[in-house]
Design a protein around this motif. Structure first.
Motif, PDB file in Angstrom:
ATOM      1  N   GLY A   1       0.820  -1.199   0.000  1.00 33.75           N
ATOM      2  CA  GLY A   1       0.000   0.000   0.000  1.00 33.75           C
ATOM      3  C   GLY A   1       0.854   1.250   0.000  1.00 33.75           C
ATOM      4  O   GLY A   1       0.572   2.215  -0.718  1.00 33.75           O
TER       5      GLY A   1
ATOM      6  N   TYR B   1       2.234   2.289  -3.284  1.00 32.33           N
ATOM      7  CA  TYR B   1       1.284   3.058  -4.092  1.00 32.33           C
ATOM      8  C   TYR B   1       1.496   4.552  -3.881  1.00 32.33           C
ATOM      9  O   TYR B   1       1.471   5.345  -4.828  1.00 32.33           O
TER      10      TYR B   1
ATOM     11  N   HIS C   1       2.659   7.527  -6.467  1.00 37.61           N
ATOM     12  CA  HIS C   1       1.742   8.655  -6.674  1.00 37.61           C
ATOM     13  C   HIS C   1       2.003   9.700  -5.593  1.00 37.61           C
ATOM     14  O   HIS C   1       1.182   9.905  -4.682  1.00 37.61           O
TER      15      HIS C   1
ATOM     16  N   LYS D   1      -8.988   9.906  -1.434  1.00 33.28           N
ATOM     17  CA  LYS D   1      -9.033   9.041  -2.614  1.00 33.28           C
ATOM     18  C   LYS D   1      -7.856   8.078  -2.630  1.00 33.28           C
ATOM     19  O   LYS D   1      -8.007   6.878  -2.905  1.00 33.28           O
ATOM     20  N   HIS D   2      -6.685   8.583  -2.298  1.00 33.69           N
ATOM     21  CA  HIS D   2      -5.484   7.746  -2.311  1.00 33.69           C
ATOM     22  C   HIS D   2      -5.499   6.733  -1.177  1.00 33.69           C
ATOM     23  O   HIS D   2      -5.027   5.596  -1.353  1.00 33.69           O
TER      24      HIS D   2
ATOM     25  N   GLU E   1      -7.587   3.769  -2.054  1.00 31.75           N
ATOM     26  CA  GLU E   1      -6.826   2.837  -2.886  1.00 31.75           C
ATOM     27  C   GLU E   1      -5.792   2.074  -2.047  1.00 31.75           C
ATOM     28  O   GLU E   1      -5.577   0.873  -2.247  1.00 31.75           O
TER      29      GLU E   1
ATOM     30  N   ASN F   1      -7.580  -0.616  -0.291  1.00 30.36           N
ATOM     31  CA  ASN F   1      -7.986  -1.624  -1.268  1.00 30.36           C
ATOM     32  C   ASN F   1      -6.843  -2.599  -1.517  1.00 30.36           C
ATOM     33  O   ASN F   1      -7.040  -3.818  -1.554  1.00 30.36           O
ATOM     34  N   ILE F   2      -5.645  -2.045  -1.685  1.00 32.12           N
ATOM     35  CA  ILE F   2      -4.460  -2.879  -1.895  1.00 32.12           C
ATOM     36  C   ILE F   2      -4.204  -3.739  -0.660  1.00 32.12           C
ATOM     37  O   ILE F   2      -3.954  -4.941  -0.754  1.00 32.12           O
TER      38      ILE F   2
ATOM     39  N   SER G   1     -13.676   2.306   2.860  1.00 31.63           N
ATOM     40  CA  SER G   1     -13.930   3.740   2.794  1.00 31.63           C
ATOM     41  C   SER G   1     -13.920   4.369   4.183  1.00 31.63           C
ATOM     42  O   SER G   1     -13.364   5.456   4.387  1.00 31.63           O
TER      43      SER G   1
END
Length: 236
Positions: free
Chosen positions: A56, A59, A63, A74-75, A78, A81-82, A98
């Motif tokens: 994670g 990521y 970015h 938002k990041h 993600e 999610n990872i 979320s």
């Protein structure tokens, strides 16, 4: 040795220098186990957990530019999610992902400030320009504001708004430029010796803060245990 007579500014890293994660883990916000089954989590192999967090975090490294708290959220969605995909045993739903991300971004209680920060920082601000230079995201500045500390810092440089991480020179030079001082007139404080050495290479004074940890390299670089010791050093 530090010569207080030439010092005009003190730049601080944030994490583990001024504050720390309340849970002990940067990516586990206060309500993490409200959405993640704690019993299942604690049965997992620690290496698998660390690998999930690492993927994670990669990521974010891929970015690095994040300008607003909305983008930060938002990041982090993600990110989790990872994390969730790496640990399918936890069965973290999209809604819970979320909620964890919101807790990470918007819950000020994710951090706790060291006690000496509230006493020493206001006193140092009376004699020096202060700044934050930290690998972090936009929500950190809000946390400082709500803690009543932001007003003491004349510059607040965050990696996500520049798109680079320390020890990139841009981090240090941005702070120096905003304070309108030369590197020789500034001290940089960090718990990471690599970042401190990078600041020294630029001409700044550098100090490692230990916060109870041991560091063998203190034999060739200045170290202090806390902010009170820093204050005493500058008073000499």
């Amino acid at each position: 040795m530090i010569d207080p007579k030439i010092i005009k500014a003190i730049l601080f890293d944030s994490g583990r220098v001024l504050n720390r994660p309340r849970t002990g883990q940067w990516f586990m916000p206060p309500n993490f186990f409200k959405y993640v089954d704690k019993n299942k989590f604690e049965t997992l192999n620690i290496d698998l957990i660390e690998n999930a967090f690492h993927k994670g975090d990669k990521y974010f490294h891929d970015h690095p530019l994040i300008l607003t708290e909305k983008e930060e959220l938002k990041h982090f969605i993600e990110f989790y999610n990872i994390f969730s995909k790496e640990l399918p045993e936890l069965k973290i739903s999209a809604d819970y992902i979320s909620e964890i991300a919101k807790d990470t971004v918007y819950n000020d209680d994710k951090f706790e400030f060291f006690e000496d920060v509230f006493q020493v920082i206001p006193r140092l601000s009376q004699n020096f320009k202060l700044g934050v230079v930290s690998d972090t995201w936009p929500s950190l500045e809000r946390v400082f504001k709500n803690a009543g500390l932001r007003e003491y810092f004349s510059t607040f440089v965050m990696s996500s708004t520049l798109g680079v991480l320390k020890p990139d020179e841009l981090m240090f030079n941005t702070a120096l430029s905003q304070l309108n001082i030369e590197a020789e007139a500034a001290i940089f404080i960090d718990d990471n010796i690599v970042n401190v050495k990078a600041a020294i290479k630029l001409g700044m004074q550098g100090i490692v803060i230990l916060r109870g940890d041991e560091l063998k390299e203190c034999t060739d670089i200045m170290c202090v245990d806390d902010l009170s010791e820093l204050e005493e050093l500058l008073a000499k």
